[in-house]
Scaffold this active site. Structure first.
Site, PDB file in Angstrom:
ATOM      1  N   CYS B  28      -0.777   9.780   0.722  1.00 52.80           N
ATOM      2  CA  CYS B  28      -0.860   8.469   0.074  1.00 52.80           C
ATOM      3  C   CYS B  28      -1.414   7.411   1.021  1.00 52.80           C
ATOM      4  CB  CYS B  28       0.532   8.121  -0.448  1.00 52.80           C
ATOM      5  SG  CYS B  28       0.880   6.361  -0.656  1.00 52.80           S
ATOM      6  N   CYS B  31       0.641   4.241   1.767  1.00 57.20           N
ATOM      7  CA  CYS B  31       1.825   4.601   2.551  1.00 57.20           C
ATOM      8  C   CYS B  31       1.468   4.620   4.032  1.00 57.20           C
ATOM      9  CB  CYS B  31       2.345   5.987   2.170  1.00 57.20           C
ATOM     10  SG  CYS B  31       2.830   6.157   0.449  1.00 57.20           S
TER      11      CYS B  31
END
Lengths: 288, 104
Positions: B28, B31
């Site tokens: 991600c 993230c």
């Protein structure tokens, strides 16, 4: 990827003006946008209030700006920015190509889009509504998903989601033929709103309702507030002061994205101001 | 400092008085960008708040238990109870203010 001094997002009159002023002030820039500059500007019939160019056509003004950029050796990098992360001492710009650009400051000059979010969309963002299929697909394992796609480019995102989700329904917001694997159900309905009853997400359309676990709204361009998390906005516009500074240090906005009036000369003027603010702030940081 | 924990160690979060848990995953993008921000905040609040990171692929039951549908999702815990959630990347000043206002 080298970190530039100023990344400018948008190649309309605001972005072009910002680029020119930045280069004159000896800053290393990255001008992101379209090699065709701005379709909106090209299509203008006649612009009568651009000082020095009475009754200029959009095409002619565009050509003149193109020539100005070339004469200064300013190149345009054609890459769509999908996320800007304010990291404190610099900005990371995630592009659709997969490249992560870095810049000490960012000037937002991307214009305004007419697209308005669906009722319920913003409230449910992160709690059942997502803008990013790549980010959230794994969280949809075994779940039912609805994808609202605003252009044929989004069909591949729906196909990607179908690899993980148990069921995908695709709602195209365009008229062209849809090319998707047979397992994906295509629903030609107009979404009117998105809601949640705690357990499931409900998409209301003109024809009825559709239920699912997650909704992906995939638009061609995202709003400024979504593009730059933490950015203070006012409706579709970015909040700026008279020096084109936003609430995020090192981030500036100019042109239509900074508000009305939507005028070419105003955009060019604001582009210049934003660049000078960026230059001044960069120089101050260097000296301190 | 942010402590990476798995589902088995989650007891540490429940036993902490003030905890920040970052639910994320390796694939991600946002993230990855948030990780250094959380790390910097953990240094600022060292000794006052406990910071944890959980990979949602390694602990899907925990993600489901706390209704994590989009990542990154930062959940604040007070005496073992989830009291506030922030989904998506936020710049450090905004995130740190939220953590201070909620937990301290």
């Amino acid at each position: 990827m080298d970190r530039v001094d100023i990344a400018i997002i948008g190649t309309g009159p605001a972005g072009i003006s910002a680029a020119i002023t930045s280069v004159i002030r000896n800053k290393k820039i990255l001008l992101l946008g379209s090699a065709d500059l701005s379709a909106k500007m090209r299509k203008a019939q006649e612009i009568r209030n651009y000082p020095g160019l009475p009754a200029v056509s959009g095409e002619a003004l565009s050509a003149a700006m193109q020539e100005h950029l070339s004469s200064m050796g300013i190149e345009i990098t054609e890459d769509k920015i999908i996320s800007v992360y304010a990291m404190g001492s610099y900005f990371a710009l995630q592009a659709a190509s997969g490249i992560m650009y870095e810049a000490s400051s960012v000037i937002l000059a991307a214009g305004v889009t007419a697209a308005k979010p669906f009722p319920g969309e913003e409230e449910l963002l992160g709690r059942g509504v997502s803008y990013c299929a790549t980010c959230d697909a794994p969280l949809c394992r075994g779940k039912e998903v609805i994808v609202i796609g605003f252009s044929p480019d989004e069909e591949k995102e729906a196909a990607f989601l179908a690899e993980t989700a148990s069921a995908v329904t695709y709602i195209p917001m365009y008229r062209q033929e849809v090319q998707l694997p047979e397992t994906i159900r295509v629903e030609r309905a107009r979404p009117a709103g998105i809601a949640s009853d705690g357990q499931k997400r409900i998409v209301r359309t003109q024809e009825g309702t559709l239920t699912c676990d997650a909704v992906f709204v995939l638009r061609e361009s995202v709003s400024a507030g979504t593009l730059v998390p933490g950015l203070e906005t006012d409706g579709p516009h970015v909040k700026v002061d008279l020096q084109m500074r936003t609430n995020l240090p090192g981030c500036y906005a100019c042109g239509d994205i900074a508000g009305k009036p939507y005028q070419y000369i105003k955009a060019a003027g604001q582009g210049n101001t934003a660049a000078l603010s960026a230059v001044s702030d960069l120089d101050e940081k260097k000296d301190s | 400092m942010v402590k990476k924990i798995s589902g088995d160690d989650f007891q540490e979060v429940l036993e902490s008085k003030k905890a920040v848990v970052d639910f994320s995953a390796g694939w991600c993008g946002p993230c990855k960008m948030l990780a250094p921000v959380i790390d910097a905040i953990s240094s600022d609040l060292d000794g006052q708040v406990d910071f944890f990171n959980i990979d949602v692929d390694e602990a899907p039951e925990l993600a489901a238990q706390y209704s994590v549908m989009s990542i990154p999702a930062v959940i604040l815990f007070k005496d073992g109870e989830a009291v506030s959630v922030a989904v998506g990347f936020r710049p450090q000043p905004e995130l740190e203010t939220w953590i201070r206002d909620t937990l301290l």
